[in-house]
Write an enzyme that holds these catalytic residues in place. Structure first.
Site, PDB file in Angstrom:
ATOM      1  N   GLU A 227      43.614  38.154  45.185  1.00 51.24           N
ATOM      2  CA  GLU A 227      42.984  39.534  46.388  1.00 51.24           C
ATOM      3  C   GLU A 227      42.733  40.740  45.969  1.00 51.24           C
ATOM      4  O   GLU A 227      42.619  42.239  45.935  1.00 51.24           O
ATOM      5  CB  GLU A 227      43.063  38.711  47.771  1.00 51.24           C
ATOM      6  CG  GLU A 227      42.342  40.066  49.134  1.00 51.24           C
ATOM      7  CD  GLU A 227      40.872  39.372  49.071  1.00 51.24           C
ATOM      8  OE1 GLU A 227      41.173  38.418  48.657  1.00 51.24           O
ATOM      9  OE2 GLU A 227      40.269  40.191  49.567  1.00 51.24           O
TER      10      GLU A 227
ATOM     11  N   HIS B 138      33.618  43.026  46.153  1.00 54.01           N
ATOM     12  CA  HIS B 138      34.762  42.782  46.661  1.00 54.01           C
ATOM     13  C   HIS B 138      34.779  41.616  44.859  1.00 54.01           C
ATOM     14  O   HIS B 138      35.926  40.955  44.868  1.00 54.01           O
ATOM     15  CB  HIS B 138      34.706  42.782  47.606  1.00 54.01           C
ATOM     16  CG  HIS B 138      35.597  41.599  48.364  1.00 54.01           C
ATOM     17  ND1 HIS B 138      37.315  42.111  48.341  1.00 54.01           N
ATOM     18  CD2 HIS B 138      36.403  40.072  47.910  1.00 54.01           C
ATOM     19  CE1 HIS B 138      38.171  40.867  48.694  1.00 54.01           C
ATOM     20  NE2 HIS B 138      37.471  40.232  48.566  1.00 54.01           N
ATOM     21  N   GLU B 139      33.743  40.715  45.392  1.00 50.06           N
ATOM     22  CA  GLU B 139      33.307  39.710  44.905  1.00 50.06           C
ATOM     23  C   GLU B 139      33.212  39.921  42.984  1.00 50.06           C
ATOM     24  O   GLU B 139      33.571  39.060  42.497  1.00 50.06           O
ATOM     25  CB  GLU B 139      32.665  38.905  45.399  1.00 50.06           C
ATOM     26  CG  GLU B 139      32.087  38.260  47.019  1.00 50.06           C
ATOM     27  CD  GLU B 139      33.557  37.785  47.120  1.00 50.06           C
ATOM     28  OE1 GLU B 139      33.881  36.950  46.876  1.00 50.06           O
ATOM     29  OE2 GLU B 139      34.126  37.755  48.222  1.00 50.06           O
TER      30      GLU B 139
ATOM     31  N   HIS C  91      36.925  39.540  42.424  1.00 54.59           N
ATOM     32  CA  HIS C  91      37.137  38.347  41.784  1.00 54.59           C
ATOM     33  C   HIS C  91      36.771  37.406  40.739  1.00 54.59           C
ATOM     34  O   HIS C  91      37.442  36.856  39.691  1.00 54.59           O
ATOM     35  CB  HIS C  91      36.950  37.277  43.173  1.00 54.59           C
ATOM     36  CG  HIS C  91      37.452  37.427  44.167  1.00 54.59           C
ATOM     37  ND1 HIS C  91      38.649  37.041  44.054  1.00 54.59           N
ATOM     38  CD2 HIS C  91      37.071  38.462  45.580  1.00 54.59           C
ATOM     39  CE1 HIS C  91      39.510  37.586  45.216  1.00 54.59           C
ATOM     40  NE2 HIS C  91      38.820  37.493  46.396  1.00 54.59           N
TER      41      HIS C  91
HETATM   42 ZN    ZN Z   1      38.319  38.483  48.172  1.00 58.91          ZN
END
Ligand code: ZN
Length: 492
Positions: A287, A257-258, A261
């Site tokens: 996101e 997830h990170e 980003h």
């Molecule tokens: Zn996030």
């Protein structure tokens, strides 16, 4: 062009100072010695004061007034649009209100953490009421007669309107609730992991996976933090993760997830560095990148078959023998209390609950004292489970204590955008799964880089998605992705 050049040179220093503030924040969550907390608060407050003064500097207004927009190209126009937006918003909020908000929200964070640990909503309620009162004042200053919630939402998702978000959520909610009900009633349920997983090895495999997803360690690093986050942009983008002995997916999927980003920030056109275009277009677009890396790619049948083999090699037998069972285990659906641990079906229901409640709070239709009951009733209606204590309900998230009203819907906007991007990306890359099954994500991450990431904040958030997909975003691709995936997984 003199005014434009002067303004951009000034802006470049402001961006550099903001990057320094961000790195102080990163350090606070990863490296800072415990005893430094109070001094760090002063350091951050000092640099925030400098930043606020620069953002509201009357000279910025004079430069903006002196620039002849007809002489600018598209990139320059976009920079001016964003600088003007920031200047107008910062100038609308009285300095004493901005200072009071910074002071109260930094204190309320500690009170929220203590209240959550003690499961004491009543002890926190007066603080939350104070934050809410100040945020409503801020919204009134920003909205100038318009909708209060829209003014706050605009902070995180420029151009978005609560009414549009609400109708999008109305289209999602019934089909998500129906699908979750069918999945939870299914007889075919996933196997569970049956051992502990060495935490150093979890970090090792997470680093390997971050690299596989295109994260550039020459311009980044991974450290551990209590709540994973990413920080920075351009040449220095750092991510964090966490480990849990019995649940390696927490570490692996937090990292993916990170990485989404962080990769977005790393892959913005370097020519935009330290300009207003040099970061992600909005929280929702950000996101969309973290979610598509985590879910549509990371939790796909193809990629989990690669992950299963890697985990078997690293950890030995852990109770899930074959790749197909592992795919199911990774995607287990469960109506848990906690948003950050939610599966792909329940996650958006968590967000819709918070969106409706915070809209009512900001509108003045819901009192803080009535918030827990409103939360618990809605949770039971959507999740079929009674909330047992405030830390599993209304006290679980940091956002409201930090004054982040209007932030929550960007998570689901991101999921909706990820659904749209995934549909088009898979149409463009028909053999994607065969590459993901080898652990090779480069076709997917290359597609995202080319069509979205490199543009940074050049376009408005919704236009960023529309440009990448060829059509404006709708909920349908996300819903059909989820219905297809979970009907198949649970043999419905
Ligand atoms: Zn996030």
């Amino acid at each position: 062009m003199l005014a434009y050049d002067d303004l951009l040179a000034f802006e470049r220093q402001t961006q550099a100072l903001a990057a320094i503030a961000g790195r102080l924040g990163w350090d606070q969550e990863t490296m800072m010695p415990q005893g430094a907390a109070n001094q760090r608060g002063e350091e951050l407050a000092a640099i925030e004061a400098v930043l606020h003064a620069r953002r509201t500097d009357p000279q910025v207004g004079e430069w903006l007034a002196a620039i002849d927009a007809t002489t600018l190209d598209d990139v320059q126009k976009a920079s001016i649009r964003l600088i003007r937006r920031d200047f107008d918003r910062s100038s609308k909020v009285p300095a004493d209100l901005a200072t009071e908000l910074a002071r109260v929200t930094s204190l309320s964070h500690r009170k929220w953490a203590a209240a959550r640990a003690a499961d004491d909503f009543d002890g926190f309620a007066p603080t939350l009421a104070h934050v809410l009162k100040l945020k409503r004042q801020e919204a009134q200053a920003l909205a100038v007669g318009g909708d209060l919630y829209d003014a706050l939402l605009d902070t995180y998702e420029p151009g978005a309107r609560a009414a549009d978000v609400a109708s999008m959520f109305d289209a999602l909610r019934p089909r998500l609730v129906a699908l979750a009900d069918r999945v939870l009633g299914a007889s075919h349920q996933p196997a569970v992991l049956n051992k502990d997983f060495d935490e150093d090895k979890q970090i090792a495999i997470s680093r390997e996976i971050a690299s596989a997803f295109g994260y550039d360690f020459a311009h980044g690093r991974i450290d551990k933090a209590v709540h994973p986050f990413s920080s920075g942009s351009g040449a220095d983008v750092r991510i964090t993760t966490r480990t849990s002995l019995s649940d390696p997916f927490n570490c692996i999927y937090s990292t993916i997830h990170e990485t989404g980003h962080g990769s977005y920030e790393q892959h913005v056109d370097p020519a935009y560095a330290l300009t207003p275009l040099g970061g992600g277009a909005s929280m929702g677009v950000h996101e969309s990148q973290s979610r598509i890396y985590e879910n549509q790619l990371g939790r796909s049948r193809a990629f989990t078959s690669h992950l299963h083999a890697r985990m078997r090699a690293l950890f030995g037998d852990f109770g899930v023998a074959d790749a197909e069972s592992f795919f199911h285990t990774v995607n287990r659906v469960s109506p848990g209390f906690i948003r950050t641990e939610a599966d792909e079906l329940h996650y958006n229901l968590h967000i819709m609950l918070r969106f409706d409640l915070e809209r009512a709070l900001i509108a003045g239709d819901l009192a803080v004292s009535d918030l827990p009951e409103a939360w618990n009733n809605r949770f039971e209606a959507d999740f079929g489970v009674k909330v047992d204590r405030p830390s599993n309900g209304v006290l679980q998230d940091v956002h409201w204590s930090a004054g982040l009203f209007g932030y929550f819907p960007t998570y689901t906007l991101g999921n909706v955008y990820a659904g749209c991007l995934n549909q088009v990306m898979r149409r463009d890359l028909p053999d994607l799964d065969s590459r993901l099954a080898d652990g090779d994500t480069s076709a997917a991450t290359g597609w995202l880089r080319e069509n979205l990431q490199r543009h940074g904040s050049l376009r408005e958030p919704k236009d960023t998605i529309t440009q990448a997909c060829g059509t404006p975003p709708t909920v349908e691709p996300l819903l059909s992705y989820l219905e297809t995936k979970f009907t198949d997984l649970y043999r419905l």
